[in-house]
Design a protein around this motif. Structure first.
Motif, PDB file in Angstrom:
ATOM      1  N   LEU A  24       0.226  36.692   9.211  1.00 52.83           N
ATOM      2  CA  LEU A  24       0.880  37.966   9.505  1.00 52.83           C
ATOM      3  C   LEU A  24      -0.139  39.028   9.886  1.00 52.83           C
ATOM      4  O   LEU A  24       0.075  39.814  10.822  1.00 52.83           O
ATOM      5  CB  LEU A  24       1.697  38.413   8.287  1.00 52.83           C
ATOM      6  CG  LEU A  24       2.436  39.752   8.417  1.00 52.83           C
ATOM      7  CD1 LEU A  24       3.445  39.683   9.559  1.00 52.83           C
ATOM      8  CD2 LEU A  24       3.131  40.109   7.106  1.00 52.83           C
ATOM      9  N   TRP A  25      -1.260  39.036   9.200  1.00 53.05           N
ATOM     10  CA  TRP A  25      -2.316  40.000   9.518  1.00 53.05           C
ATOM     11  C   TRP A  25      -2.887  39.742  10.919  1.00 53.05           C
ATOM     12  O   TRP A  25      -3.124  40.689  11.682  1.00 53.05           O
ATOM     13  CB  TRP A  25      -3.413  39.921   8.469  1.00 53.05           C
ATOM     14  CG  TRP A  25      -4.591  40.808   8.763  1.00 53.05           C
ATOM     15  CD1 TRP A  25      -5.812  40.427   9.220  1.00 53.05           C
ATOM     16  CD2 TRP A  25      -4.639  42.229   8.618  1.00 53.05           C
ATOM     17  NE1 TRP A  25      -6.625  41.515   9.369  1.00 53.05           N
ATOM     18  CE2 TRP A  25      -5.936  42.640   9.013  1.00 53.05           C
ATOM     19  CE3 TRP A  25      -3.731  43.193   8.201  1.00 53.05           C
ATOM     20  CZ2 TRP A  25      -6.328  43.969   8.996  1.00 53.05           C
ATOM     21  CZ3 TRP A  25      -4.121  44.524   8.193  1.00 53.05           C
ATOM     22  CH2 TRP A  25      -5.395  44.898   8.578  1.00 53.05           C
ATOM     23  N   ASP A  26      -3.077  38.477  11.255  1.00 54.77           N
ATOM     24  CA  ASP A  26      -3.563  38.146  12.594  1.00 54.77           C
ATOM     25  C   ASP A  26      -2.547  38.534  13.657  1.00 54.77           C
ATOM     26  O   ASP A  26      -2.916  38.994  14.749  1.00 54.77           O
ATOM     27  CB  ASP A  26      -3.877  36.650  12.688  1.00 54.77           C
ATOM     28  CG  ASP A  26      -5.080  36.253  11.844  1.00 54.77           C
ATOM     29  OD1 ASP A  26      -5.888  37.150  11.508  1.00 54.77           O
ATOM     30  OD2 ASP A  26      -5.200  35.057  11.491  1.00 54.77           O
ATOM     31  N   GLN A  65      -1.671  29.120  -2.113  1.00 54.18           N
ATOM     32  CA  GLN A  65      -2.375  28.900  -0.848  1.00 54.18           C
ATOM     33  C   GLN A  65      -1.452  29.151   0.345  1.00 54.18           C
ATOM     34  O   GLN A  65      -1.870  29.745   1.350  1.00 54.18           O
ATOM     35  CB  GLN A  65      -2.923  27.477  -0.804  1.00 54.18           C
ATOM     36  CG  GLN A  65      -3.767  27.179   0.432  1.00 54.18           C
ATOM     37  CD  GLN A  65      -4.999  28.044   0.501  1.00 54.18           C
ATOM     38  OE1 GLN A  65      -5.605  28.365  -0.527  1.00 54.18           O
ATOM     39  NE2 GLN A  65      -5.378  28.450   1.708  1.00 54.18           N
ATOM     40  N   ARG A  66      -0.204  28.720   0.244  1.00 56.19           N
ATOM     41  CA  ARG A  66       0.740  28.968   1.332  1.00 56.19           C
ATOM     42  C   ARG A  66       1.002  30.450   1.509  1.00 56.19           C
ATOM     43  O   ARG A  66       1.125  30.949   2.635  1.00 56.19           O
ATOM     44  CB  ARG A  66       2.052  28.221   1.069  1.00 56.19           C
ATOM     45  CG  ARG A  66       1.953  26.714   1.275  1.00 56.19           C
ATOM     46  CD  ARG A  66       3.333  26.087   1.299  1.00 56.19           C
ATOM     47  NE  ARG A  66       4.037  26.258   0.028  1.00 56.19           N
ATOM     48  CZ  ARG A  66       3.976  25.402  -0.967  1.00 56.19           C
ATOM     49  NH1 ARG A  66       3.224  24.300  -0.854  1.00 56.19           N
ATOM     50  NH2 ARG A  66       4.652  25.608  -2.082  1.00 56.19           N
ATOM     51  N   THR A  67       1.084  31.179   0.399  1.00 55.59           N
ATOM     52  CA  THR A  67       1.284  32.623   0.488  1.00 55.59           C
ATOM     53  C   THR A  67       0.104  33.306   1.159  1.00 55.59           C
ATOM     54  O   THR A  67       0.271  34.180   2.018  1.00 55.59           O
ATOM     55  CB  THR A  67       1.498  33.202  -0.917  1.00 55.59           C
ATOM     56  OG1 THR A  67       2.615  32.561  -1.540  1.00 55.59           O
ATOM     57  CG2 THR A  67       1.753  34.699  -0.845  1.00 55.59           C
ATOM     58  N   VAL A  68      -1.106  32.888   0.782  1.00 50.09           N
ATOM     59  CA  VAL A  68      -2.305  33.456   1.405  1.00 50.09           C
ATOM     60  C   VAL A  68      -2.340  33.141   2.895  1.00 50.09           C
ATOM     61  O   VAL A  68      -2.674  34.001   3.720  1.00 50.09           O
ATOM     62  CB  VAL A  68      -3.566  32.937   0.693  1.00 50.09           C
ATOM     63  CG1 VAL A  68      -4.819  33.356   1.452  1.00 50.09           C
ATOM     64  CG2 VAL A  68      -3.621  33.457  -0.737  1.00 50.09           C
ATOM     65  N   ASP A  69      -1.974  31.912   3.266  1.00 53.83           N
ATOM     66  CA  ASP A  69      -1.971  31.532   4.682  1.00 53.83           C
ATOM     67  C   ASP A  69      -0.945  32.349   5.472  1.00 53.83           C
ATOM     68  O   ASP A  69      -1.216  32.760   6.607  1.00 53.83           O
ATOM     69  CB  ASP A  69      -1.671  30.041   4.825  1.00 53.83           C
ATOM     70  CG  ASP A  69      -2.793  29.172   4.277  1.00 53.83           C
ATOM     71  OD1 ASP A  69      -3.929  29.693   4.119  1.00 53.83           O
ATOM     72  OD2 ASP A  69      -2.537  27.989   3.954  1.00 53.83           O
ATOM     73  N   ARG A  70       0.206  32.574   4.880  1.00 54.15           N
ATOM     74  CA  ARG A  70       1.217  33.363   5.568  1.00 54.15           C
ATOM     75  C   ARG A  70       0.785  34.812   5.731  1.00 54.15           C
ATOM     76  O   ARG A  70       1.008  35.426   6.789  1.00 54.15           O
ATOM     77  CB  ARG A  70       2.537  33.289   4.812  1.00 54.15           C
ATOM     78  CG  ARG A  70       3.210  31.910   4.870  1.00 54.15           C
ATOM     79  CD  ARG A  70       4.462  31.859   4.014  1.00 54.15           C
ATOM     80  NE  ARG A  70       5.077  30.537   4.052  1.00 54.15           N
ATOM     81  CZ  ARG A  70       6.145  30.189   3.325  1.00 54.15           C
ATOM     82  NH1 ARG A  70       6.713  31.081   2.519  1.00 54.15           N
ATOM     83  NH2 ARG A  70       6.644  28.971   3.428  1.00 54.15           N
ATOM     84  N   LEU A  71       0.171  35.368   4.698  1.00 58.51           N
ATOM     85  CA  LEU A  71      -0.322  36.738   4.802  1.00 58.51           C
ATOM     86  C   LEU A  71      -1.423  36.849   5.849  1.00 58.51           C
ATOM     87  O   LEU A  71      -1.481  37.825   6.602  1.00 58.51           O
ATOM     88  CB  LEU A  71      -0.825  37.217   3.438  1.00 58.51           C
ATOM     89  CG  LEU A  71       0.240  37.415   2.353  1.00 58.51           C
ATOM     90  CD1 LEU A  71      -0.415  37.823   1.035  1.00 58.51           C
ATOM     91  CD2 LEU A  71       1.252  38.480   2.775  1.00 58.51           C
ATOM     92  N   ARG A  72      -2.290  35.835   5.892  1.00 57.50           N
ATOM     93  CA  ARG A  72      -3.351  35.851   6.900  1.00 57.50           C
ATOM     94  C   ARG A  72      -2.762  35.733   8.307  1.00 57.50           C
ATOM     95  O   ARG A  72      -3.216  36.409   9.240  1.00 57.50           O
ATOM     96  CB  ARG A  72      -4.333  34.716   6.633  1.00 57.50           C
ATOM     97  CG  ARG A  72      -5.534  34.730   7.588  1.00 57.50           C
ATOM     98  CD  ARG A  72      -6.506  33.596   7.304  1.00 57.50           C
ATOM     99  NE  ARG A  72      -7.134  33.752   5.988  1.00 57.50           N
ATOM    100  CZ  ARG A  72      -6.884  32.967   4.946  1.00 57.50           C
ATOM    101  NH1 ARG A  72      -6.011  31.978   5.067  1.00 57.50           N
ATOM    102  NH2 ARG A  72      -7.496  33.154   3.799  1.00 57.50           N
ATOM    103  N   CYS A 123       3.388  47.578  15.260  1.00 55.42           N
ATOM    104  CA  CYS A 123       4.311  48.163  14.276  1.00 55.42           C
ATOM    105  C   CYS A 123       5.467  48.871  14.980  1.00 55.42           C
ATOM    106  O   CYS A 123       6.621  48.804  14.526  1.00 55.42           O
ATOM    107  CB  CYS A 123       3.563  49.131  13.369  1.00 55.42           C
ATOM    108  SG  CYS A 123       2.404  48.327  12.229  1.00 55.42           S
TER     109      CYS A 123
END
Length: 402
Positions: A40-42, A31-38, A221
């Protein structure tokens, strides 16, 4: 025996098994990995970051290259022109090995070279001012690449970083702040006044949102690549110096100050060389700052480090006669300053003018010290908060006035 009934066994409901500690830890980590990826995407897609810093880089490198071309104007023929000892034939031989190319080698005519030089001066000036920045950024990159590749061995090496930054700035929206383009957009929004925006179809609105998102992603980027390039430059330079015996003994700057090639003012170099202890401390501090630079960017320690690096580059420009390199590094360091710092500078200037009596205070409520103008595309809502069509007019006016 025939009247006996077979006892029926009631079905048992399986009891749910509680997750083990290992499964809980694994689920939490996922869950923490998913939150971090989200997150980063935001960060990449929500809004363009460091618009003021990108504008500072545009102004800085445009002005730096313009001054560089003006400084070398009397020697332009010997460095890049038909009279250069590095002839076009030698340049073509090097192009075959390196893959470079240059518009200066398309013709040996003196008139063509003078035209290219005039175009380079005009391009640098317009890029610095932010006029049609998207097109000018591409043309500026072509100019820098062409002049660098034409006589790659004739300059002092400071234009290497300018070349990289010119290419990276093509990706950024470096004309959104402090530019003629931004001024034109503000005037256009002011003339529009209360005129309602035309109603767009669903497909047109989706294409506009996709274009805005793509521009935001490419800009972010580009900013991240610029920051990574500067970090890599400082880190690799510091680690390379650690391997040298002269830097470890604190005598590296002593030898540098006694090189005739890097003595614009020999008397000043000899005067500084008379203080061996401060020179040794400066050498150790140089290595420490460069190695530690990539690790202090996410805390407040980066501000004193940037100040010390500024002093170091000024010393290099004055004592070693490398103003182009020092200027390029000072401008590159500006990418790490937050937008609230640049947004505070105009207010600081107005306060100083009011204190000296040069300007009367402007009526109206003052903006807060920590407020930063919206960084989204003018008139385009954020990906998280989509504005209604009736509210887009107010969003545009607010963005442009800031």
């Amino acid at each position: 025996m025939g009247n006996e009934q077979t006892p029926q066994i009631a079905p048992t409901t399986p009891t749910p098994q509680r997750p083990t500690g290992q499964e809980t830890v694994f689920a939490g980590a996922a869950q923490r990995t998913v939150d971090r990826l989200r997150a980063l995407w935001d960060l990449v897609t929500d809004r363009p970051v460091s618009l003021y810093a990108a504008s500072v880089l545009r102004i800085g490198y445009g002005l730096l290259y313009l001054v560089f071309l003006l400084r070398e104007f009397p020697h332009r023929d010997e460095i890049w022109g038909p009279g250069s000892p590095w002839t076009p034939a030698l340049a073509h031989q090097l192009f075959e090995q390196t893959g470079w190319n240059s518009i200066l080698t398309l013709s040996d005519s003196r008139a063509y070279f003078e035209l290219c030089y005039a175009v380079a001066l005009l391009t640098s000036a317009l890029f610095m001012l932010g006029w049609r920045t998207r097109a000018m950024s591409v043309l500026f990159a072509v100019v820098v690449i062409s002049f660098h590749a034409r006589s790659i061995l004739m300059t002092d090496g400071g234009d290497n970083l300018v070349l990289l930054m010119a290419v990276y700035l093509v990706l950024t929206a470096c004309g959104r702040r402090w530019s003629l383009d931004a001024r034109r957009n503000r005037l256009k929004a002011a003339r529009a006044g209360d005129t309602p925006e035309p109603v767009r179809s669903f497909t047109s609105q989706e294409l506009r949102d996709a274009r805005s998102t793509l521009t935001t992603v490419v800009h972010n980027c580009g900013i991240f690549v610029i920051a990574a390039q500067v970090c890599f430059l400082y880190g690799s330079t510091g680690l390379y110096k650690v391997q040298g015996a002269s830097w470890g003994s604190g005598t590296a700057l002593h030898y540098v100050l006694n090189l005739e090639l890097f003595q614009p003012w020999p008397a000043l170099s000899h005067l500084v060389d008379e203080f061996p202890l401060p020179i040794a401390i400066a050498g150790y501090m140089t290595v420490l700052l460069q190695v530690a630079f990539p690790f202090v960017l996410f805390g407040r320690l980066k501000y004193p480090v940037l100040a010390l690096l500024l002093g170091m580059h000024i010393g290099i420009a004055v004592l070693l006669g490398l103003p182009l390199f020092s200027g390029a590094m000072i401008i590159a360091d500006a990418v790490f300053l937050p937008d609230r710092f640049y947004a505070f500078l105009p207010r600081l200037r107005r306060r100083a003018a009011q204190r000296t009596g040069m300007r009367r205070p402007t009526p109206g409520p003052a903006a807060g010290a920590g407020s930063v103008p919206s960084q989204g595309r003018p008139g385009a809502p954020s990906s998280k908060h989509r504005a209604n069509p009736a509210d887009q007019k107010d969003t545009t006016l607010t963005t442009e006035r800031s």
